[in-house]
Design an enzyme around this catalytic site. Structure first.
Site, mmCIF file in Angstrom:
data_model
loop_
_atom_site.group_PDB
_atom_site.id
_atom_site.type_symbol
_atom_site.label_atom_id
_atom_site.label_comp_id
_atom_site.label_asym_id
_atom_site.label_seq_id
_atom_site.Cartn_x
_atom_site.Cartn_y
_atom_site.Cartn_z
ATOM 1 N N ILE A 88 26.721 10.507 33.475
ATOM 2 C CA ILE A 88 26.811 11.069 32.274
ATOM 3 C C ILE A 88 25.011 11.518 32.140
ATOM 4 O O ILE A 88 24.620 12.442 31.701
ATOM 5 C CB ILE A 88 26.890 10.248 30.891
ATOM 6 C CG1 ILE A 88 28.626 10.168 31.167
ATOM 7 C CG2 ILE A 88 26.468 10.788 29.743
ATOM 8 C CD1 ILE A 88 28.997 9.089 30.100
ATOM 9 N N GLY A 147 20.946 3.720 31.688
ATOM 10 C CA GLY A 147 21.928 4.091 32.752
ATOM 11 C C GLY A 147 21.708 5.420 33.214
ATOM 12 O O GLY A 147 22.408 6.384 33.481
ATOM 13 N N ARG A 159 34.379 -0.894 34.500
ATOM 14 C CA ARG A 159 35.619 -1.914 34.556
ATOM 15 C C ARG A 159 35.913 -1.812 36.218
ATOM 16 O O ARG A 159 36.159 -0.926 36.847
ATOM 17 C CB ARG A 159 36.922 -1.592 33.906
ATOM 18 C CG ARG A 159 37.851 -2.656 33.823
ATOM 19 C CD ARG A 159 39.219 -2.310 33.502
ATOM 20 N NE ARG A 159 39.263 -1.718 32.118
ATOM 21 C CZ ARG A 159 40.262 -2.007 31.231
ATOM 22 N NH1 ARG A 159 41.228 -2.768 31.610
ATOM 23 N NH2 ARG A 159 40.140 -1.398 30.194
ATOM 24 N N ARG A 164 39.977 -6.315 30.468
ATOM 25 C CA ARG A 164 39.375 -5.669 29.159
ATOM 26 C C ARG A 164 38.419 -6.557 28.863
ATOM 27 O O ARG A 164 37.069 -6.549 28.195
ATOM 28 C CB ARG A 164 40.098 -4.916 28.098
ATOM 29 C CG ARG A 164 39.477 -4.304 27.059
ATOM 30 C CD ARG A 164 40.630 -3.896 26.120
ATOM 31 N NE ARG A 164 39.865 -3.266 24.937
ATOM 32 C CZ ARG A 164 39.223 -2.077 24.901
ATOM 33 N NH1 ARG A 164 39.280 -1.120 25.896
ATOM 34 N NH2 ARG A 164 38.641 -1.762 23.825
ATOM 35 N N HIS A 177 36.691 3.984 19.828
ATOM 36 C CA HIS A 177 36.516 4.976 20.889
ATOM 37 C C HIS A 177 37.535 4.329 21.968
ATOM 38 O O HIS A 177 36.964 3.700 22.952
ATOM 39 C CB HIS A 177 35.235 5.312 21.335
ATOM 40 C CG HIS A 177 35.461 6.012 22.793
ATOM 41 N ND1 HIS A 177 35.658 7.106 22.592
ATOM 42 C CD2 HIS A 177 34.886 5.591 24.029
ATOM 43 C CE1 HIS A 177 35.586 7.820 24.212
ATOM 44 N NE2 HIS A 177 35.286 6.741 24.710
ATOM 45 N N ASP A 194 35.542 12.493 21.235
ATOM 46 C CA ASP A 194 37.075 12.583 20.587
ATOM 47 C C ASP A 194 36.862 13.754 19.472
ATOM 48 O O ASP A 194 37.868 14.491 19.661
ATOM 49 C CB ASP A 194 37.387 11.332 20.079
ATOM 50 C CG ASP A 194 36.956 10.294 21.176
ATOM 51 O OD1 ASP A 194 37.438 10.062 22.239
ATOM 52 O OD2 ASP A 194 36.145 9.322 20.719
HETATM 53 P P1 NAX Z 1 28.080 5.506 35.532
HETATM 54 O O1 NAX Z 1 28.765 4.295 36.319
HETATM 55 O O2 NAX Z 1 28.001 6.838 36.335
HETATM 56 O O3 NAX Z 1 26.512 5.150 35.135
HETATM 57 C C1 NAX Z 1 26.247 4.015 34.584
HETATM 58 C C2 NAX Z 1 24.693 3.608 34.934
HETATM 59 O O4 NAX Z 1 24.492 2.586 34.151
HETATM 60 C C3 NAX Z 1 24.809 3.166 36.319
HETATM 61 O O5 NAX Z 1 23.875 3.991 36.797
HETATM 62 C C4 NAX Z 1 24.313 1.646 36.266
HETATM 63 O O6 NAX Z 1 23.460 1.306 37.178
HETATM 64 C C5 NAX Z 1 23.726 1.725 34.833
HETATM 65 N N1 NAX Z 1 23.608 0.367 34.335
HETATM 66 C C6 NAX Z 1 24.437 -0.587 34.272
HETATM 67 N N2 NAX Z 1 23.951 -1.609 33.643
HETATM 68 C C7 NAX Z 1 22.742 -1.223 33.163
HETATM 69 C C8 NAX Z 1 21.751 -1.941 32.310
HETATM 70 N N3 NAX Z 1 21.903 -3.202 32.152
HETATM 71 N N4 NAX Z 1 20.655 -1.353 31.833
HETATM 72 C C9 NAX Z 1 20.570 0.146 32.195
HETATM 73 N N5 NAX Z 1 21.519 0.827 33.092
HETATM 74 C C10 NAX Z 1 22.486 0.020 33.475
HETATM 75 O O7 NAX Z 1 28.783 5.786 34.304
HETATM 76 P P2 NAX Z 1 28.980 7.130 33.255
HETATM 77 O O8 NAX Z 1 29.917 7.908 33.902
HETATM 78 O O9 NAX Z 1 27.670 7.579 33.127
HETATM 79 O O10 NAX Z 1 29.333 6.440 31.967
HETATM 80 C C11 NAX Z 1 28.609 5.491 31.311
HETATM 81 C C12 NAX Z 1 29.147 4.873 30.026
HETATM 82 O O11 NAX Z 1 29.751 5.811 29.229
HETATM 83 C C13 NAX Z 1 30.527 4.009 30.577
HETATM 84 O O12 NAX Z 1 30.854 2.742 29.901
HETATM 85 C C14 NAX Z 1 31.530 4.888 30.015
HETATM 86 O O13 NAX Z 1 32.902 3.968 29.879
HETATM 87 C C15 NAX Z 1 31.172 5.393 28.776
HETATM 88 N N6 NAX Z 1 31.681 6.528 28.268
HETATM 89 C C16 NAX Z 1 31.901 6.721 26.906
HETATM 90 C C17 NAX Z 1 32.112 7.841 26.313
HETATM 91 C C18 NAX Z 1 32.245 7.768 24.772
HETATM 92 O O14 NAX Z 1 32.824 8.945 24.252
HETATM 93 N N7 NAX Z 1 32.060 6.898 23.867
HETATM 94 C C19 NAX Z 1 32.847 8.758 27.003
HETATM 95 C C20 NAX Z 1 32.405 8.937 28.400
HETATM 96 C C21 NAX Z 1 32.215 7.603 29.161
HETATM 97 O O15 NAX Z 1 33.365 7.139 29.690
#
Ligand code: NAX
Length: 326
Positions: free
Chosen positions: A16, A11, A92, A98, A187, A159
């Site tokens: 992030i 990603g 989402r 979900r 989480h 968290d």
């Molecule tokens: P973004 O939507 O900005 O970035 C995600 C990236 O992943 C995109 O560039 C997309 O093209 C890429 N992607 C999608 N499928 C892929 C695959 N099969 N292989 C490689 N890349 C792929 O999301 P972002 O804000 O960076 O968040 C990333 C993830 O972190 C989300 O699932 C989000 O919900 C999760 N989070 C988890 C947190 C935690 O504490 N565990 C907190 C922050 C965040 O919400």
């Protein structure tokens, strides 16, 4: 100069990663004498954006950044990596349940687990951030039978850090004065931020704040912080998430401080009655890269109920993806 470490980030064009990559290149992970080779994984439609980020990374002329490789193939991205930050996941979409999100992301993490199994270093440390992080870590783990479950963790450090910050602010101290914070469970909003064992400058946290604040302010604020940030910023947390990912990986390598612990999503060994095999956030200590769940904490009825509720949610998630667990 040390031998470069190989770090995969998935990603990589997401928000992030945009906060993480420059810090990896600047030595914020393992120090400013540790060179890195970045292996960046994205989907084809995000490659143009990723190329722009690489231009920016190159423009930093960082002495620690030895090479950048980009690919849309996990088998290439994970080849011989020491560390993998699994951040990429599908957000989402409108009208999506979900359950649909779980199903889409489950396939991504099954595929990536297989690739890690085939080509990553045997002592690779894998941190799953992409949501639903705990269950995605479970899926990746099950699809990597030649790696150990100990190679995987799910991120609950954001968290944990949120809990430290909230309590420090309430008590008028610095976050570093707060020790032994615990995030139990998933989480998600079912997580249980627990202050029963937490100390503030050596004093019991719950002797410094009233029970009402703990139950009605602290717990929901930490549980719902992600939503509050989206509401305020229009986007989900990114800077704090990247920071937490670095914190969690750094502690995993360098260990925890004497007398303190951190919260980390790891495979349950049945501690505290949590179903064996689930990826659940526990308080852990870490020494020489070995993660140990803190044992022997007294759990009262209030805590037990909340820990169970989060466990039940994780059981439901596991049920929904059981076809991918082998
Ligand atoms: P973004 O939507 O900005 O970035 C995600 C990236 O992943 C995109 O560039 C997309 O093209 C890429 N992607 C999608 N499928 C892929 C695959 N099969 N292989 C490689 N890349 C792929 O999301 P972002 O804000 O960076 O968040 C990333 C993830 O972190 C989300 O699932 C989000 O919900 C999760 N989070 C988890 C947190 C935690 O504490 N565990 C907190 C922050 C965040 O919400």
């Amino acid at each position: 100069m040390k031998t470069p470490i190989d770090v995969a980030v998935t990603g990589a064009a997401g928000q992030i990663s945009y906060q993480l990559l420059f810090r990896l290149a600047a030595g914020n992970f393992l120090g400013n004498d540790q060179p890195v080779i970045l292996h960046l994984l994205e989907i084809p439609s995000a490659m143009d954006a990723l190329k722009g980020i690489i231009m920016e990374l190159n423009d930093c002329a960082s002495p620690l950044l030895h090479r950048i490789e980009i690919t849309d193939d996990p088998m290439v991205a994970f080849k011989n990596v020491d560390f993998a930050f699994l951040i990429g996941a599908k957000p989402r979409g409108p009208g999506m349940e979900r359950r649909d999100l779980l199903a889409d992301n489950a396939n991504i993490f099954a595929h990536q687990g297989k690739a890690l199994n085939a080509v990553a270093r045997r002592d690779v440390k894998i941190l799953v951030t992409g949501n639903p992080a705990n269950t995605n870590a479970l899926i990746a783990m099950h699809n990597a039978p030649d790696l150990k479950p100990e190679n995987f963790s799910a991120m609950s450090r954001l968290d944990h850090n949120r809990g430290l910050a909230q309590l420090a602010e309430k008590c008028g101290v610095l976050p570093l004065d707060v020790k032994n914070m615990i995030i139990w469970g998933n989480h998600s909003t079912s997580q249980y931020p627990d202050l029963h064992h937490t100390k503030v400058k050596g004093q019991d946290a719950l002797s410094l704040v009233d029970q009402r604040w703990f139950e009605q302010q602290f717990i929901p604020t930490v549980q719902d912080r992600g939503t509050a940030i989206i509401k305020a910023r229009g986007q989900s947390s990114a800077g704090s998430a990247a920071h937490a990912a670095l914190d969690q990986m750094r502690n995993w390598v360098q260990g925890t401080e004497a007398g303190d612990w951190v919260s980390m999503g790891v495979r349950s060994d049945g501690s505290y009655g949590i179903k064996k095999g689930l990826v659940y956030s526990f308080p852990v200590t870490i020494e020489n890269g070995k993660v140990s769940i803190v044992q022997g904490l007294t759990i009262n009825k209030f805590s037990a109920e909340r820990m169970k509720a989060s466990e039940n949610e994780l059981k439901e998630e596991r049920e929904a993806v059981k076809h991918l667990l082998g």
